[in-house]
Design a protein around this motif. Structure first.
Motif, PDB file in Angstrom:
ATOM      1  N   ASP A 107      37.062  46.036  80.716  1.00  0.00           N
ATOM      2  CA  ASP A 107      36.584  46.814  81.854  1.00  0.00           C
ATOM      3  C   ASP A 107      35.606  47.891  81.400  1.00  0.00           C
ATOM      4  O   ASP A 107      35.716  48.436  80.296  1.00  0.00           O
ATOM      5  CB  ASP A 107      37.767  47.457  82.587  1.00  0.00           C
ATOM      6  N   SER A 108      34.664  48.199  82.280  1.00  0.00           N
ATOM      7  CA  SER A 108      33.657  49.251  82.093  1.00  0.00           C
ATOM      8  C   SER A 108      32.669  48.945  80.970  1.00  0.00           C
ATOM      9  O   SER A 108      31.905  49.814  80.566  1.00  0.00           O
ATOM     10  CB  SER A 108      34.315  50.615  81.816  1.00  0.00           C
ATOM     11  N   SER A 109      32.673  47.732  80.430  1.00  0.00           N
ATOM     12  CA  SER A 109      31.693  47.373  79.404  1.00  0.00           C
ATOM     13  C   SER A 109      30.614  46.491  80.022  1.00  0.00           C
ATOM     14  O   SER A 109      30.906  45.597  80.813  1.00  0.00           O
ATOM     15  CB  SER A 109      32.361  46.637  78.238  1.00  0.00           C
ATOM     16  N   SER A 110      29.370  46.804  79.670  1.00  0.00           N
ATOM     17  CA  SER A 110      28.223  46.045  80.177  1.00  0.00           C
ATOM     18  C   SER A 110      27.603  45.268  79.027  1.00  0.00           C
ATOM     19  O   SER A 110      26.888  45.854  78.199  1.00  0.00           O
ATOM     20  CB  SER A 110      27.188  46.986  80.802  1.00  0.00           C
ATOM     21  N   PRO A 111      27.862  43.969  78.913  1.00  0.00           N
ATOM     22  CA  PRO A 111      27.347  43.208  77.767  1.00  0.00           C
ATOM     23  C   PRO A 111      25.829  43.283  77.670  1.00  0.00           C
ATOM     24  O   PRO A 111      25.119  43.115  78.664  1.00  0.00           O
ATOM     25  CB  PRO A 111      27.821  41.777  78.059  1.00  0.00           C
ATOM     26  N   CYS A 112      25.344  43.544  76.467  1.00  0.00           N
ATOM     27  CA  CYS A 112      23.896  43.627  76.238  1.00  0.00           C
ATOM     28  C   CYS A 112      23.410  42.387  75.492  1.00  0.00           C
ATOM     29  O   CYS A 112      22.747  41.538  76.065  1.00  0.00           O
ATOM     30  CB  CYS A 112      23.567  44.901  75.458  1.00  0.00           C
ATOM     31  N   SER A 113      23.751  42.272  74.221  1.00  0.00           N
ATOM     32  CA  SER A 113      23.390  41.108  73.418  1.00  0.00           C
ATOM     33  C   SER A 113      24.658  40.322  73.103  1.00  0.00           C
ATOM     34  O   SER A 113      25.747  40.911  73.001  1.00  0.00           O
ATOM     35  CB  SER A 113      22.687  41.547  72.128  1.00  0.00           C
TER      36      SER A 113
END
Length: 740
Positions: A533-539
């Motif tokens: 939760d609350s993590s926005s995947p980048c790479s």
């Protein structure tokens, strides 16, 4: 219509990233302004000083560094004033005490002041309630503006505080800048005024601003006028580009249709000629068989008569020979006078006659030409931009086009129609050659006193070093295209990462919707890989039975079911961290503040290196990162504006900084099974290709292939290039080699 530029508000300046350094991405510290009016931290500029020169990271302008160093660049007092407002408004961290009165220790002899409840905008001091009441009643400070501290920190008094704010002298702390030295163009406090500038004519700041502001406003109006023209030109360029793309798509369709018609006609002619050949051979065989039967019969009769006569002459007695003489003579004369052959042979040999144009190795059944748009033709007809009286010299592109057409184009008749060559009909020409006409586009550029020199606008040739022909280059073959927005998405997708995930499948990092999506190459949605939760995947990168991704300055390793196996904190000075899986599948690499860290699957650090060694410390910024099948690293370095290729120990094998980048920052990189590197250039809507040795081969994908602001790419199975666009669409192209 071109929109009018409005003045920015104080709230916009304080709430935007105007006060952030574009190098370290932190709040500006000791801000210095370059001649190009871009502002950075003094320490950040010192890191960019190479050989007494600094290249601006934003406009790429090269600025010479003064002999005293970067500290001699102009201090941005405007930014300093805004920073003072921001610092005064910002509450302390969770471990600091509540704000205290700044006057209590001075007037009451106390070691610390009481809790502050107000703030004086003129003195820039926090005051307790008692000191605030006294501040309002003092003869020296009764005109000061004392406001509620809570409201001040909420931003209610920003405009008023800005008006009462005074710039401080950097040479004399605590002194306010009051004067401008006219000969030196230097801001002075009262102590500076009494020093070396005592004999110089000086003006109060308000009077100096009144005298100089009209000139600045006049210059600003001129720049605004130029901006209006630039915006109109930009709109016209975009319209021209859209027209070009539309026309290119139409011509591409015409090429496909023309090629298909030619192929169909050629196949039909093939069947017709082969049918004629078979019929001719069958007829010749039948006639030959009839003649052979007749010849064989005559041959047998002649052989029998000759054999009988030869036996009589050799074995017969005189009386017997004389008795048969008359009969033998009559028969032999009959056979001798009879024609032995049925006439001349009629078996004609076939021969293929090719069209004269097809025998030329430079024959082009399809040919492109280029013409000016109607608006440009009207413009040139009026004698515009660089012409006098409408006289124009042919452009270089036109001359090359004419030279290339000599010998294989037909002369034109008076009405403009092409006339056939001798021995060739008009219908045969139409069948054998299809031309797609688009004329030469040439614009006129002003030079000197109204006289213009034509400039060729032909597409630049593709660079092909060490290749015998263009057929040796890999070619894109469009396979699939599909959107990535799913019914459960609350926002439009923002794809920041791609990686192969299983056979014929990809994993998509949608940072906007905070999800990792699974798709097959043909666009079938396979579900998601859960993330914390609350993590926005980048790479993102796929390992053996695990997925690694970066999000919020952390590196995560999760199972396909979303169970977090471990996480590692990364540097906060970098806004995004590129992640790449090693070919072995049990290690993951991540770019962190100019260096690369490689972690094992159990979370332990395997190695850490700086591309180019310690000498490159602070000079690298790998925004995109990938690995080759041989275990080498390929990264897009935004600080050096280059593509860097290094081995597993950080030794740089080659680095590309050539003109093929078109002045753009290098984007996402992918490597195929043969080691060819596919580099994304988002600003120009291209994917260019470099060979394994770092030489630019040319454009692989362009806007003609449907590229509109490409973001990230990945290579699947070493032969499928997956490209994501800014609108969330994914295109899949197969990389085809001549030998594949």
């Amino acid at each position: 219509m071109v929109s009018k530029v409005s003045s920015p508000t104080l709230l916009e300046a304080l709430s935007s990233d105007f006060l952030a350094c574009k190098i370290c991405l932190e709040q500006l510290h000791m801000p210095k302004t370059l001649p190009c009016l871009h502002t950075y931290c003094q320490d950040c500029l010192a890191q960019l000083d190479v050989g007494g020169q600094v290249r601006c990271p934003e406009c790429r302008e090269i600025v010479p560094v003064p002999p005293e160093g970067v500290a001699a660049f102009k201090t941005n007092f405007f930014v300093n004033g805004l920073l003072d407002l921001v610092k005064a408004r910002a509450p302390g961290d969770m471990h600091s005490e509540k704000p205290t009165c700044a006057l209590c220790p001075l007037v009451g002899g106390k070691s610390s002041g009481g809790p502050a409840t107000a703030r004086c905008l003129d003195c820039a001091d926090d005051l307790c309630q008692a000191c605030a009441d006294g501040h309002r009643c003092s003869r020296q400070t009764h005109k000061h503006r004392v406001v509620d501290l809570v409201g001040y920190r909420a931003g209610w008094y920003d405009e008023e505080a800005r008006e009462r704010q005074a710039s401080q002298c950097p040479q004399h702390p605590g002194e306010t800048l009051l004067f401008l030295c006219q000969p030196c163009s230097q801001l002075l406090c009262k102590d500076c005024r009494l020093g070396p500038h005592l004999d110089h004519p000086c003006l109060p700041l308000a009077e100096a601003v009144r005298s100089r502001k009209p000139g600045l406003e006049e210059l600003l109006a001129g720049v605004d006028s130029n901006l209006t023209e630039l915006e109109a030109t930009r709109v016209a360029e975009k319209e021209a580009l859209a027209q070009l793309r539309e026309q290119a798509a139409s011509v591409g369709t015409q090429v496909e249709e023309a090629a298909e018609r030619i192929l169909k006609a050629l196949l039909a002619q093939k069947q017709e000629v082969l049918g004629q050949l078979r019929a001719h051979v069958e007829a010749a065989e039948e006639a030959t068989r009839e003649r052979l039967t007749k010849i064989e019969g005559q041959e047998q009769v002649a052989k029998a008569a000759a054999a009988f006569a030869r036996r009589v002459l050799s074995l017969g007695l005189e009386a017997e020979i004389l008795s048969l003489e008359e009969a033998i003579t009559q028969r032999l004369r009959q056979l001798q006078d009879c024609p032995w052959t049925p006439g001349p042979t009629r078996c004609l040999l076939p021969k293929l006659d090719l069209h004269p144009g097809l025998q030329d190795k430079n024959c082009h059944l399809l040919r492109l030409s280029f013409e000016e748009p109607e608006q440009s033709q009207k413009f040139n007809a009026k004698g515009g931009a660089g012409t006098q009286g409408g006289d124009e010299a042919p452009s270089q592109g036109e001359e090359r086009a004419k030279a290339g057409k000599q010998g294989d184009t037909q002369p034109l008749s008076k009405d403009g129609a092409s006339t056939p060559k001798e021995g060739k009909t008009q219908s045969s020409q139409e069948d054998d050659e299809v031309q797609i006409e688009r004329g030469n586009r040439s614009n006129k550029k002003k030079k000197g006193k109204g006289r213009g020199k034509p400039v060729s606008r032909e597409p630049s040739p593709i660079l092909r070093p060490n290749l015998e022909g263009s057929s040796l280059l890999p070619r894109p073959v469009f396979s699939w295209s599909f959107p990535t927005r799913m019914p459960g998405d609350k926002r439009s997708p923002r794809i920041t990462g791609l990686c192969p995930y299983g056979p014929q499948e990809i994993l998509v990092a949608d940072e906007q919707n905070r999800v990792l999506k699974r798709f097959s190459l043909n666009g079938d949605y396979k579900g998601t890989v859960p993330v914390p939760d609350s993590s926005s995947p980048c790479s993102v990168a796929a390992l053996q039975n695990a997925v690694a991704f970066s999000a919020n300055a952390r590196l995560y390793l999760v199972s396909p079911e979303g169970d977090v196996q471990w996480r590692r904190s990364l540097s906060l000075t970098q806004s995004s961290h590129a992640v790449a899986a090693m070919p072995c599948g049990d290690r993951v690499a991540v770019s962190v503040a100019g260096h690369v860290e490689v972690y094992k699957k159990d979370g332990s650090l395997a190695t850490r290196f700086i591309p180019g060694g310690k000498a490159s410390r602070g000079q690298r910024a790998l925004v995109f990162l990938t690995t080759s099948p041989q275990g080498n690293f390929v990264g897009s370095d935004w600080q050096q504006n280059s593509v860097v290729f290094c081995d597993g120990l950080g030794q740089v094998i080659w680095e590309y900084k050539g003109p093929g980048l078109h002045g753009c920052q290098p984007g996402s990189v992918s490597v195929d099974k043969k080691g060819y590197i596919f580099l994304t250039l988002r600003e120009v809507n291209k994917v260019v290709i470099l060979d394994p040795k770092g030489s630019l081969l040319g454009d692989f994908l362009t806007a003609y292939h449907g590229l509109e602001k490409p973001r990230v790419t990945t290579m699947v199975d070493g032969k499928y290039l997956v490209v994501s666009l800014s609108n969330g669409t994914i295109h899949v192209f197969r990389v085809r080699f001549p030998d594949s």
